[in-house]
Structure formats: C-alpha cells, structure tokens
Motif scaffolding. Sequence first.
Motif, PDB file in Angstrom:
ATOM      1  N   HIS A  73      -3.746   4.946   4.771  1.00  0.00           N
ATOM      2  CA  HIS A  73      -2.499   4.232   4.492  1.00  0.00           C
ATOM      3  C   HIS A  73      -1.313   5.146   4.773  1.00  0.00           C
ATOM      4  O   HIS A  73      -1.389   6.348   4.534  1.00  0.00           O
ATOM      5  CB  HIS A  73      -2.447   3.763   3.032  1.00  0.00           C
ATOM      6  CG  HIS A  73      -3.585   2.868   2.669  1.00  0.00           C
ATOM      7  ND1 HIS A  73      -3.680   1.564   3.108  1.00  0.00           N
ATOM      8  CD2 HIS A  73      -4.710   3.105   1.949  1.00  0.00           C
ATOM      9  CE1 HIS A  73      -4.810   1.020   2.653  1.00  0.00           C
ATOM     10  NE2 HIS A  73      -5.458   1.938   1.949  1.00  0.00           N
ATOM     11  N   CYS A 111       3.061   0.555   1.831  1.00  0.00           N
ATOM     12  CA  CYS A 111       2.270   0.938   2.993  1.00  0.00           C
ATOM     13  C   CYS A 111       2.907   0.282   4.211  1.00  0.00           C
ATOM     14  O   CYS A 111       3.214  -0.897   4.209  1.00  0.00           O
ATOM     15  CB  CYS A 111       0.823   0.493   2.858  1.00  0.00           C
ATOM     16  SG  CYS A 111      -0.143   0.990   4.310  1.00  0.00           S
ATOM     17  N   HIS A 165      -1.235  -4.574   5.296  1.00  0.00           N
ATOM     18  CA  HIS A 165      -1.522  -4.119   3.918  1.00  0.00           C
ATOM     19  C   HIS A 165      -0.341  -4.426   2.993  1.00  0.00           C
ATOM     20  O   HIS A 165      -0.523  -4.860   1.861  1.00  0.00           O
ATOM     21  CB  HIS A 165      -1.793  -2.611   3.900  1.00  0.00           C
ATOM     22  CG  HIS A 165      -3.032  -2.214   4.645  1.00  0.00           C
ATOM     23  ND1 HIS A 165      -3.380  -0.900   4.854  1.00  0.00           N
ATOM     24  CD2 HIS A 165      -4.005  -2.954   5.225  1.00  0.00           C
ATOM     25  CE1 HIS A 165      -4.517  -0.856   5.534  1.00  0.00           C
ATOM     26  NE2 HIS A 165      -4.909  -2.090   5.779  1.00  0.00           N
TER      27      HIS A 165
END
Length: 397
Positions: free
Chosen positions: A331, A380, A385
């Motif tokens: 991430h 992120c 995400h």
Amino acid sequence: MLRPGAVTARIGGVKQELLGFNGSWPGPELRARQGDEMRIRVENGLQDGALVHWHGLRVPNRMDGVNVLTQDVIPPGRSFDYRFDLPDAGTYWYHSHYISYDQVSRGLFGPLIIDERQKPDVDRDITVQLFDMLVDADGVYDEDTGPEQFTAAGRLGNVAMALASSDGVTVGERVRLRLINPSIDRVYDLRIDGLDGRIVALDGMPLEAPRAAPGIVLAPGQRCDLIGDVTGDIVFRDADAPDLGRIASSGQRPRRATAIPALVPNPMPRPNGREARATVVMQGGAGGSAHAGFGTWALNDVSGLPRKPLLNVRRGTTARITLRNDTAFDHVMHLHGHHFRELSADGAPGDYRDGTLVGAGEARDILCVLDNPGDWMLHCHMLSHQADGMATWLRVG
Ligand code: C2O
Ligand code: CU
C-alpha cells in the motif's frame, strides 16, 4: 480554466470515448512559478460530479478538492474557483478526487509543474507520465469492475504507456526527466536506458545531494525527478512488463563537464517542540481480517472515513506516525497538505515525501510537522483500495 469532460482518445491504436480536461487526454500540463499565486476555475463539463485535487501541493485546506472534508462536489455545469500560493517548486500533478478510481482511470489527471525561481542548467525539461489502462478484447476501456479489482492488488492495466512531453532528444544533451505515476493501482519498478543520470527530487522535494538511480520504484501518486546526460534512446522498462515507451535520440553534441546539480530545497516547516504519536494499522483485503464499515480494506478496524480523526492536534505539532501493513498486499499511503519524512529503522529522518510505499507485512514510521490548518486525508493511493475503505484523516487546529 480546467474543464473536465468527455474526450475521444486513441489508446493502443483504438479510438474511444474517455475523460479529459479542456478536450485533451489526459489533461494538459499546467505550469507556474514558485512564489506565484495560482488561480484556476474548474468548470464541470461531466455528466457526473467533479473535484480537482492538487497532489503534493501544500494548499489551504478549502482548496484541497476533497468532498466531505474540504468542499462539496461540483455539480455538472457548475464551477469552482481554486486559488492558492505556490511555496514549493517541483513536480506535482492534479487529478479528480471524486470517484477517483474510475475518473482517474479514464483520464482525469495531468502534470502540474512548479518551476524554481532559479532553474537548474538543463537543455530540456521533459514530463513523463507512466500510466496503465485495462482494455477489453476490442482494445476499448474495460468498464467491468469485479470485486477482485478492489480486494487484491487493484485494477492493473493491460496497456502500459509512458506519456512524454517530448518525442526527441539529442545525444549528449542534459535533460531533466519528471516521472509521474498517475496509474490507479500499479507500482513500477523502473529501469531507464539511454540516460546517465541521478535522482534530484522525490515527490517534488529536492534531495540534499543527487543520488544514483539503478532502479526506481514509483508507486501510484509518486514522482521522481532525474537530471542526466543523454547517451542514446531513452527507454523506460518495467521489471515485469515489456517496454513502457521511449524517447528517440538523434544527433550528437558534447556532454557538459559539470556534475549533476542539486536542486534548491523548498522552505520546510521546523518542529516547535509539541509532539504527537499515532499508529495506522492497514487491514483487510483478500485473505485479510474482518472489520467494521463498508469495504474490503480498513485502517485501525474502520473501513471508510472514520467519524473521528486519527489525530487532532494544534498547528505546528510534530507527529510521528507508524504505518503498519498487516495485509498481504503493498500500500502507498498519501497525506494531503503536507510533506513528511520517512524514518529509517533506527529513527533517522530520510527523504521528504507525500506518499510512502509500505510492503506487505512491513511497517514504516513517518515524521510530519503538521503546520497546515484543516482536515487532511491520509489514504492509500491505490485508488481501488481507497474506494474500498482505506482512508482516514487528521485535524490540524
Ligand atoms: Cu492524489 Cu487523496 O490524492
Ligand atoms: Cu492500498
């Protein structure tokens, strides 16, 4: 003026309907000078809402382009006037911050370059956006967004491009390359042929000294500036993809005898003694833990923007934030309105960044002087995400 709207573009040889700004796919390069004021009207020509975020610029909070936290979505046919000072020089970019995994993937992004008051000595200044797009069997933008797009490594494209602002260089000349990764989810592990160069800035912020660049990892949202001398065709390669693109070389001129220069640092805030601490645990995704909220991903057990901020501090507080990745995927955490320093394992302050890549199962501390008042998103930048819950926020009073 910036006018987001429908545009026709040719991707991988196939003409198709996408999104862009001012009729261009992707958006035009915006350029201004350090110390100047930027005034830009965004007039929404979409059938949907619009918002523009100035990624990496330390703007006043109400100019940050984030719905819920800083402004309302601009409805179709309406406009919003963005206006802010430009304290920092460097390579930045602008993009949609509304349903961004979709709008950015269709082309609502562009480079935003702030020139130094005193520019470094180079013959050419080239912007290169590394972008990927998922297309169907006919080569047309793939509308399908299955759950796998959100729960794993994101929606990775099957067409990759290096969108360069110049199509030719001369062997021997000194160039500045401004690499930007506007891809929604892809992390590049770059090799660049044809340039004897050094990294001079990351995420817009100059390094103290130019640094060798055997490979460059560029996560979504991140930027990297290089200065170097051309030795042949400049070819961009990714570790796990074929060539992303090239800039052809021709002719020959004598190389400079001077070393690669360092850029003049931007004016960064200093700690004032007040300190705060916080931890962000990244959770969820395929094979990950359960949590509250609407999506697949979570930060500190909450999926989606929590009601309360991660930190609520007075202006000037130095925050040390531990970013712990308890998921099976990488991430890249991006903070709005500030730059932070990555800390090494022994606590030594490293590079200034506005996005930091934290590998699966790893952790990193960042240190940030929170001197910009307002409510700031921390999320992120793999936009699939973010869309599925990986976001929180900080309040600076
Ligand atoms: Cu580049 Cu919250 O964004
Ligand atoms: Cu992520």
